[in-house]
Design a protein around this motif. Structure first.
Motif, PDB file in Angstrom:
ATOM      1  N   PRO A 436       0.824  -1.220   0.000  1.00  0.00           N
ATOM      2  CA  PRO A 436       0.000   0.000   0.000  1.00  0.00           C
ATOM      3  C   PRO A 436       0.852   1.262   0.000  1.00  0.00           C
ATOM      4  CG  PRO A 436      -0.543  -1.427   1.864  1.00  0.00           C
ATOM      5  CD  PRO A 436       0.638  -2.013   1.217  1.00  0.00           C
ATOM      6  N   SER A 437       0.252   2.337  -0.461  1.00  0.00           N
ATOM      7  CA  SER A 437       0.949   3.624  -0.533  1.00  0.00           C
ATOM      8  C   SER A 437       1.381   4.065   0.871  1.00  0.00           C
ATOM      9  CB  SER A 437      -0.002   4.648  -1.142  1.00  0.00           C
ATOM     10  OG  SER A 437       0.614   5.885  -1.162  1.00  0.00           O
ATOM     11  N   GLY A 438       2.592   4.596   0.939  1.00  0.00           N
ATOM     12  CA  GLY A 438       3.110   5.073   2.230  1.00  0.00           C
ATOM     13  C   GLY A 438       3.720   3.961   3.066  1.00  0.00           C
ATOM     14  N   GLY A 440       6.564   2.443   2.686  1.00  0.00           N
ATOM     15  CA  GLY A 440       8.025   2.520   2.872  1.00  0.00           C
ATOM     16  C   GLY A 440       8.831   1.975   1.699  1.00  0.00           C
ATOM     17  N   LYS A 441       8.173   1.755   0.558  1.00  0.00           N
ATOM     18  CA  LYS A 441       8.865   1.147  -0.593  1.00  0.00           C
ATOM     19  C   LYS A 441       9.957   2.071  -1.138  1.00  0.00           C
ATOM     20  CE  LYS A 441       4.954   0.837  -2.875  1.00  0.00           C
ATOM     21  NZ  LYS A 441       3.999   1.439  -1.900  1.00  0.00           N
ATOM     22  N   SER A 442       9.601   3.340  -1.357  1.00  0.00           N
ATOM     23  CA  SER A 442      10.595   4.271  -1.889  1.00  0.00           C
ATOM     24  C   SER A 442      11.723   4.497  -0.875  1.00  0.00           C
ATOM     25  CB  SER A 442       9.957   5.616  -2.222  1.00  0.00           C
ATOM     26  OG  SER A 442       8.963   5.433  -3.205  1.00  0.00           O
ATOM     27  N   THR A 443      11.361   4.510   0.409  1.00  0.00           N
ATOM     28  CA  THR A 443      12.369   4.712   1.454  1.00  0.00           C
ATOM     29  C   THR A 443      13.383   3.562   1.437  1.00  0.00           C
ATOM     30  OG1 THR A 443      10.627   5.769   2.726  1.00  0.00           O
ATOM     31  CG2 THR A 443      12.654   5.267   3.892  1.00  0.00           C
ATOM     32  N   LEU A 444      12.882   2.354   1.210  1.00  0.00           N
ATOM     33  CA  LEU A 444      13.774   1.194   1.134  1.00  0.00           C
ATOM     34  C   LEU A 444      14.790   1.392   0.008  1.00  0.00           C
ATOM     35  CD1 LEU A 444      13.647  -1.931   2.369  1.00  0.00           C
ATOM     36  CD2 LEU A 444      13.126  -2.417  -0.017  1.00  0.00           C
TER      37      LEU A 444
END
Ligand SMILES: Nc1ncnc2c1ncn2[C@@H]1O[C@H](COP(=O)(O)OP(=O)(O)OP(=O)(O)O)[C@@H](O)[C@H]1O
Ligand SMILES: [Mg+2]
Length: 645
Positions: A436-438, A440-444
């Motif tokens: 789901p959005s938010g 933490g995918k981009s943070t990873l």
């Protein structure tokens, strides 16, 4: 965690800039307004740092200004012979320079120039020639000094802007999360200019004024030591005026530039969002945002200008009082027989002239306070130290795997964004990250690329903590398509290369992989076509494909791709998808995936939710065991059947 420590490098920064060592936010380093030098310590620091390389030029400037100052002060003295012949006073000329006083100045000059005091016309003519030639010499030297000082100040401005830029670029991403771009930009433009503009005035004005004041003081002192003490009183009075107004003026300049920075930020946002403003017909909202910031600039500027102007009338009155006092003192000296009548005339003439430079020098000193506000804003940034030290190890070729080992991460606000992440990315594997959005995918991905460091745990590359590597050698292994890829206002090819060495063959291959050859070929100047600010002259899908070409240029070993979710129409979606499929074929790839085909074909799917890994497995495994994945998958199915319908 502390990304940016506002640490004080005690060797470099002024002692009175107090910065809490563990505070990461950019609240102002507090220049304590205690003591005279404390207020202008920031200006001193910046000048010491940036003027080092101009020391020879500055020494020449000081000398030139000293000579010019002396000349300017001496020119009026050259009229002394005219005064004595007209008043018919002929005391004995001084036998040496040390014996000169205002009383015997005229006869002394006449005796050096072997002028006959009775030939009034010859004396007048010589005085005129002397006056004009000394002025021409002073004007010439002044011009040379001006050119030299402009060279120093323009050079310093350049050095300051480039140093600031290097410093800002080296700061961790957390800095950019906290600071508004427009405000940072205004520091580059207005604060540097203000700090450097002062330099011109200081070098030319302050030195000349001081030298003139000292010279005239010396001449007055030779005439009557008691009288000349009055000059010191004038100097002291002006210094007090400067001192009492200094802190006031500094705080107001700081406010003006702070508000100016905020207005620049609002203006930048307004221009960047012009499309959405027009689409929503939200011009009134946009006007109101800028009006509010511009209003604060107006009010602070008003207050600053008044504070700055207050100097004028105060000094004017002080000067008038000084001149009158000197007039009375000189009159008293004459009636008590210490001064001749021509000595009285010269004294009053010179006393009026000594007031000017003293007042000028004090004005220049006050402008240092006015600039201290800007210097403080520059120091706020220069005093930031990155707390992301780099290792020195050269990152070798990628052999086996990248691991997230119990990695946790939070931004400065302390909320955990990633929680105990354990993940292995094997060489050659394609890993999809969904959730789901938010979640933490981009943070990873950011942690993988060392845009942030973990708060706990480590990321390892073939067993070595990535913090031990030299960043550039580590990042060379990666090709990256960020979630929002930004393009430069440059040509297509420059956007793909982004500073890397040009190689036509690799470029052709990169655009082929990115499915971009056809549209680039159709552009008026092919790969040399300029694409406009942030790529505005391209379509959404074209921008994405150019970003993919940039990522795959130069054969990176690992591709990190954060798929943009921005809606493309079915056809563009398909070409971008093909580009992604091409790019990740037979390469190690970490893909934040929204597209079904990408997800299904990956070797490993990581389901992320709320900063944690909720499940890892193949498509089939997760479909059988993971509820979040099942939900996401059914959504994807529905979406893709809709869009391809
Ligand atoms: N600079 C920041 N400061 C504080 N919190 C942040 C910052 N950047 C992101 N976050 C928070 O971190 C969390 C994870 O963000 P992230 O961008 O990693 O999500 P994501 O899984 O990529 O989402 P999406 O699918 O929407 O792109 C979000 O809750 C977000 O609010
Ligand atoms: Mg994201």
């Amino acid at each position: 965690m502390v990304h940016v420590s506002l640490g004080l490098d005690t060797n470099e920064l002024p002692k009175n800039i107090n910065i809490a060592p563990n505070e990461w936010t950019l609240s102002k380093p507090d220049v304590k307004p205690s003591g005279f030098l404390a207020d202008i310590a920031g200006v001193g620091y910046l000048y010491r740092r940036f003027l080092r390389r101009y020391i020879p030029a500055i020494i020449s400037l000081v000398l030139l200004n000293a000579v010019t100052g002396l000349l300017v002060a001496a020119v009026p003295l050259s009229v002394a012979p005219a005064a004595s012949v007209v008043l018919n006073e002929h005391p004995d000329p001084a036998s040496s320079l040390a014996g000169i006083t205002l009383d015997n100045l005229g006869p002394s000059i006449m005796s050096w120039l072997r002028l006959d005091p009775h030939n009034v016309f010859a004396v007048m003519l010589t005085v005129a020639v002397l006056y004009v030639s000394l002025t021409v010499l002073a004007a010439t030297l002044k011009t040379v000094a001006f050119i030299l000082s402009v060279r120093v100040s323009c050079g310093t401005l350049h050095d300051m802007i480039t140093a600031l830029h290097r410093h800002v670029v080296s700061l961790p991403l957390s800095f950019f999360n906290a600071k508004r771009e427009g405000d940072v930009i205004s520091r580059f433009t207005s604060d540097t200019t203000a700090t450097v503009n002062l330099l011109d005035g200081l070098i030319r004005g302050l030195f000349q004024a001081l030298i003139q004041a000292f010279f005239l003081f010396f001449v007055l002192f030779r005439t009557d030591p008691l009288l000349s003490l009055a000059t010191i009183t004038i100097g002291g009075m002006h210094f007090l005026i400067t001192r009492s107004m200094g802190g006031w003026v500094r705080r107001r300049t700081k406010a003006v530039y702070d508000f100016y920075g905020r207005m620049t930020a609002a203006l930048q946002e307004s221009l960047q969002n012009i499309r959405i403003t027009k689409c929503l017909a939200a011009e009134q909202f946009d006007y109101a945002r800028l009006d509010s910031e511009a209003g604060k600039v107006r009010d602070s500027l008003y207050s600053f200008r008044i504070a700055r102007y207050a100097e004028e009338p105060v000094r004017l009155v002080a000067d008038a009082l000084s001149v009158c006092a000197m007039l009375f003192l000189a009159y008293y000296a004459m009636t008590s027989g210490r001064l001749t009548r021509s000595g009285f005339g010269m004294f009053v003439f010179l006393a009026a002239r000594v007031v000017g430079p003293i007042s000028d020098a004090s004005k220049h000193l006050l402008s240092v306070f006015a600039v201290a506000g800007s210097s403080e804003r520059l120091l706020e940034i220069f005093s930031l130290r990155t707390s992301m030290p780099e290792g020195v190890k050269h990152a070798p070729q990628f052999r086996s795997d990248i691991r997230f080992e119990d990695v946790s991460f939070s931004h400065e606000n302390g909320t955990m964004i990633l929680n105990s992440i354990n993940l292995q990315i094997r060489r050659g594997e394609m890993v999809a990250i969904v959730g789901p959005s938010g979640g933490g995918k981009s943070t990873l991905c950011d942690l993988l690329l060392r845009l942030h460091d973990p708060v706990r745990g480590r990321v390892s590359f073939d067993g070595e903590d990535i913090r031990n590597f030299n960043k550039a050698t580590y990042l060379r292994h990666f090709g990256v398509v960020p979630q929002e890829s930004l393009l430069l206002n440059a040509s297509v090819i420059d956007n793909v290369l982004y500073g890397r060495t040009a190689d036509q063959e690799s470029f052709e291959e990169a655009i082929r992989v990115a499915n971009a050859t056809a549209f680039i070929d159709a552009m008026p100047e092919r790969e040399n076509t300029m694409i406009g600010d942030r790529g505005v002259r391209l379509s959404g899908g074209q921008r994405q494909r150019l970003a993919i070409a940039r990522a795959v240029y130069g054969h990176p070993e690992i591709l990190v791709l954060d798929e943009a979710t921005s809606a493309l129409d079915a056809e563009s979606e398909l070409v971008v998808q093909r580009a992604i499929d091409n790019a990740i074929r037979s390469i190690t790839a970490v893909v934040v995936a929204h597209r079904l085909s990408t997800i299904i074909q990956s070797d490993k799917i990581v389901v992320m939710d709320n900063g944690r890994i909720d499940g890892i497995g193949t498509h089939q495994e997760l479909l059988a065991t993971n509820t979040i994945y099942k939900r996401l998958y059914s959504l994807h199915i529905r979406e893709s059947s809709n869009s391809h319908a």
